[in-house]
Design a protein around this motif. Structure first.
Motif, mmCIF file in Angstrom:
data_model
loop_
_atom_site.group_PDB
_atom_site.id
_atom_site.type_symbol
_atom_site.label_atom_id
_atom_site.label_comp_id
_atom_site.label_asym_id
_atom_site.label_seq_id
_atom_site.Cartn_x
_atom_site.Cartn_y
_atom_site.Cartn_z
ATOM 1 N N THR A 21 28.185 11.660 2.774
ATOM 2 C CA THR A 21 27.298 11.399 3.906
ATOM 3 C C THR A 21 26.749 12.711 4.428
ATOM 4 O O THR A 21 27.308 13.779 4.175
ATOM 5 C CB THR A 21 28.042 10.663 5.039
ATOM 6 O OG1 THR A 21 29.122 11.486 5.494
ATOM 7 C CG2 THR A 21 28.575 9.334 4.566
ATOM 8 N N GLU A 22 25.663 12.592 5.150
ATOM 9 C CA GLU A 22 25.002 13.764 5.703
ATOM 10 C C GLU A 22 24.622 13.458 7.141
ATOM 11 O O GLU A 22 24.086 12.390 7.431
ATOM 12 C CB GLU A 22 23.751 14.064 4.875
ATOM 13 C CG GLU A 22 23.120 15.385 5.173
ATOM 14 C CD GLU A 22 22.015 15.709 4.174
ATOM 15 O OE1 GLU A 22 21.026 16.306 4.619
ATOM 16 O OE2 GLU A 22 22.155 15.367 2.992
ATOM 17 N N ALA A 23 24.905 14.363 8.027
ATOM 18 C CA ALA A 23 24.612 14.158 9.444
ATOM 19 C C ALA A 23 23.183 14.589 9.764
ATOM 20 O O ALA A 23 22.659 15.534 9.187
ATOM 21 C CB ALA A 23 25.592 14.953 10.297
ATOM 22 N N PHE A 24 22.569 13.856 10.687
ATOM 23 C CA PHE A 24 21.289 14.263 11.251
ATOM 24 C C PHE A 24 21.211 13.695 12.662
ATOM 25 O O PHE A 24 21.969 12.816 13.031
ATOM 26 C CB PHE A 24 20.098 13.823 10.377
ATOM 27 C CG PHE A 24 19.837 12.345 10.371
ATOM 28 C CD1 PHE A 24 18.856 11.798 11.186
ATOM 29 C CD2 PHE A 24 20.556 11.506 9.539
ATOM 30 C CE1 PHE A 24 18.609 10.432 11.171
ATOM 31 C CE2 PHE A 24 20.312 10.143 9.506
ATOM 32 C CZ PHE A 24 19.343 9.601 10.332
ATOM 33 N N THR A 25 20.293 14.193 13.442
ATOM 34 C CA THR A 25 20.187 13.818 14.844
ATOM 35 C C THR A 25 18.984 12.907 15.059
ATOM 36 O O THR A 25 17.925 13.132 14.479
ATOM 37 C CB THR A 25 20.025 15.073 15.729
ATOM 38 O OG1 THR A 25 21.153 15.916 15.504
ATOM 39 C CG2 THR A 25 19.937 14.713 17.197
ATOM 40 N N VAL A 26 19.185 11.894 15.888
ATOM 41 C CA VAL A 26 18.099 11.006 16.274
ATOM 42 C C VAL A 26 18.007 11.045 17.794
ATOM 43 O O VAL A 26 19.019 10.910 18.476
ATOM 44 C CB VAL A 26 18.371 9.559 15.794
ATOM 45 C CG1 VAL A 26 17.307 8.614 16.312
ATOM 46 C CG2 VAL A 26 18.476 9.504 14.289
ATOM 47 N N ARG A 27 16.819 11.199 18.290
ATOM 48 C CA ARG A 27 16.625 11.170 19.742
ATOM 49 C C ARG A 27 15.976 9.848 20.111
ATOM 50 O O ARG A 27 15.031 9.403 19.464
ATOM 51 C CB ARG A 27 15.733 12.316 20.187
ATOM 52 C CG ARG A 27 16.358 13.682 19.989
ATOM 53 C CD ARG A 27 15.773 14.639 21.019
ATOM 54 N NE ARG A 27 16.409 15.926 21.036
ATOM 55 C CZ ARG A 27 17.607 16.184 21.546
ATOM 56 N NH1 ARG A 27 18.325 15.213 22.047
ATOM 57 N NH2 ARG A 27 18.090 17.406 21.552
ATOM 58 N N THR A 28 16.504 9.212 21.142
ATOM 59 C CA THR A 28 15.930 7.970 21.642
ATOM 60 C C THR A 28 16.200 7.887 23.131
ATOM 61 O O THR A 28 16.971 8.675 23.687
ATOM 62 C CB THR A 28 16.494 6.746 20.870
ATOM 63 O OG1 THR A 28 15.736 5.596 21.219
ATOM 64 C CG2 THR A 28 17.954 6.522 21.157
ATOM 65 N N ASP A 29 15.581 6.919 23.784
ATOM 66 C CA ASP A 29 15.741 6.797 25.232
ATOM 67 C C ASP A 29 17.123 6.230 25.572
ATOM 68 O O ASP A 29 17.789 5.593 24.749
ATOM 69 C CB ASP A 29 14.629 5.925 25.824
ATOM 70 C CG ASP A 29 14.679 4.514 25.273
ATOM 71 O OD1 ASP A 29 15.330 3.660 25.915
ATOM 72 O OD2 ASP A 29 14.083 4.271 24.203
ATOM 73 N N GLY A 30 17.534 6.460 26.805
ATOM 74 C CA GLY A 30 18.844 6.038 27.265
ATOM 75 C C GLY A 30 19.067 4.538 27.192
ATOM 76 O O GLY A 30 20.184 4.082 26.899
ATOM 77 N N GLU A 31 18.042 3.761 27.445
ATOM 78 C CA GLU A 31 18.184 2.305 27.403
ATOM 79 C C GLU A 31 18.517 1.831 25.987
ATOM 80 O O GLU A 31 19.340 0.939 25.804
ATOM 81 C CB GLU A 31 16.909 1.624 27.907
ATOM 82 C CG GLU A 31 16.967 0.108 27.915
ATOM 83 C CD GLU A 31 18.066 -0.474 28.808
ATOM 84 O OE1 GLU A 31 18.532 -1.596 28.509
ATOM 85 O OE2 GLU A 31 18.472 0.171 29.790
ATOM 86 N N THR A 32 17.895 2.436 24.996
ATOM 87 C CA THR A 32 18.184 2.072 23.604
ATOM 88 C C THR A 32 19.628 2.421 23.260
ATOM 89 O O THR A 32 20.332 1.625 22.619
ATOM 90 C CB THR A 32 17.212 2.779 22.648
ATOM 91 O OG1 THR A 32 15.877 2.361 22.970
ATOM 92 C CG2 THR A 32 17.510 2.457 21.199
ATOM 93 N N VAL A 33 20.080 3.584 23.686
ATOM 94 C CA VAL A 33 21.472 3.985 23.430
ATOM 95 C C VAL A 33 22.428 3.015 24.121
ATOM 96 O O VAL A 33 23.424 2.581 23.524
ATOM 97 C CB VAL A 33 21.732 5.437 23.900
ATOM 98 C CG1 VAL A 33 23.215 5.782 23.795
ATOM 99 C CG2 VAL A 33 20.892 6.412 23.092
ATOM 100 N N LYS A 34 22.110 2.632 25.343
ATOM 101 C CA LYS A 34 22.959 1.687 26.084
ATOM 102 C C LYS A 34 23.044 0.353 25.345
ATOM 103 O O LYS A 34 24.133 -0.206 25.167
ATOM 104 C CB LYS A 34 22.393 1.485 27.489
ATOM 105 C CG LYS A 34 23.171 0.518 28.343
ATOM 106 C CD LYS A 34 22.510 0.366 29.710
ATOM 107 C CE LYS A 34 23.179 -0.742 30.506
ATOM 108 N NZ LYS A 34 22.518 -0.968 31.790
ATOM 109 N N ARG A 35 21.917 -0.150 24.907
ATOM 110 C CA ARG A 35 21.897 -1.429 24.182
ATOM 111 C C ARG A 35 22.644 -1.318 22.855
ATOM 112 O O ARG A 35 23.367 -2.230 22.458
ATOM 113 C CB ARG A 35 20.456 -1.879 23.951
ATOM 114 C CG ARG A 35 19.751 -2.277 25.247
ATOM 115 C CD ARG A 35 18.297 -2.633 25.037
ATOM 116 N NE ARG A 35 18.182 -3.774 24.129
ATOM 117 C CZ ARG A 35 17.091 -4.025 23.413
ATOM 118 N NH1 ARG A 35 16.048 -3.236 23.481
ATOM 119 N NH2 ARG A 35 17.058 -5.080 22.631
#
Length: 88
Positions: free
Chosen positions: A3-17
């Motif tokens: 596996t390989e790590a990478f970063t995804v940025r999204t809004d707080g509401e999406t992370v909460k859901r």
């Protein structure tokens, strides 16, 4: 498989859901994101394959004239409407 790590940025509401769904399914956020990515890739690969097949068919002249296709669709719609009305 490695596996390989990478970063995804999204809004707080999406992370909460995402976290709520992960908790409901007893899965990790990482698992759900990987599932979503796999489904996305498979869907779009399928769509691209179908589009390319359609273009190849058109290039070969293997197509149905518009008027003929519309007549077939109209007949199918009428058949479905009649079947629905007969059940009512």
């Amino acid at each position: 498989m490695t596996t390989e790590a990478f970063t995804v940025r999204t809004d707080g509401e999406t992370v909460k859901r995402l976290d709520q769904l992960a908790a409901q399914l007893d899965r990790s956020r990482n698992y759900l994101v990987n599932q979503a990515i796999q489904e996305y890739l498979e869907l779009h690969a399928w769509q691209i394959q179908k589009i390319e097949a359609g273009i190849a068919a058109a290039d070969r002249g293997d197509v149905i004239p518009h008027e003929e296709m519309m007549s077939e669709m109209d007949a199918l719609i009428e058949e479905k409407i009649r079947a629905f009305e007969d059940r009512s």
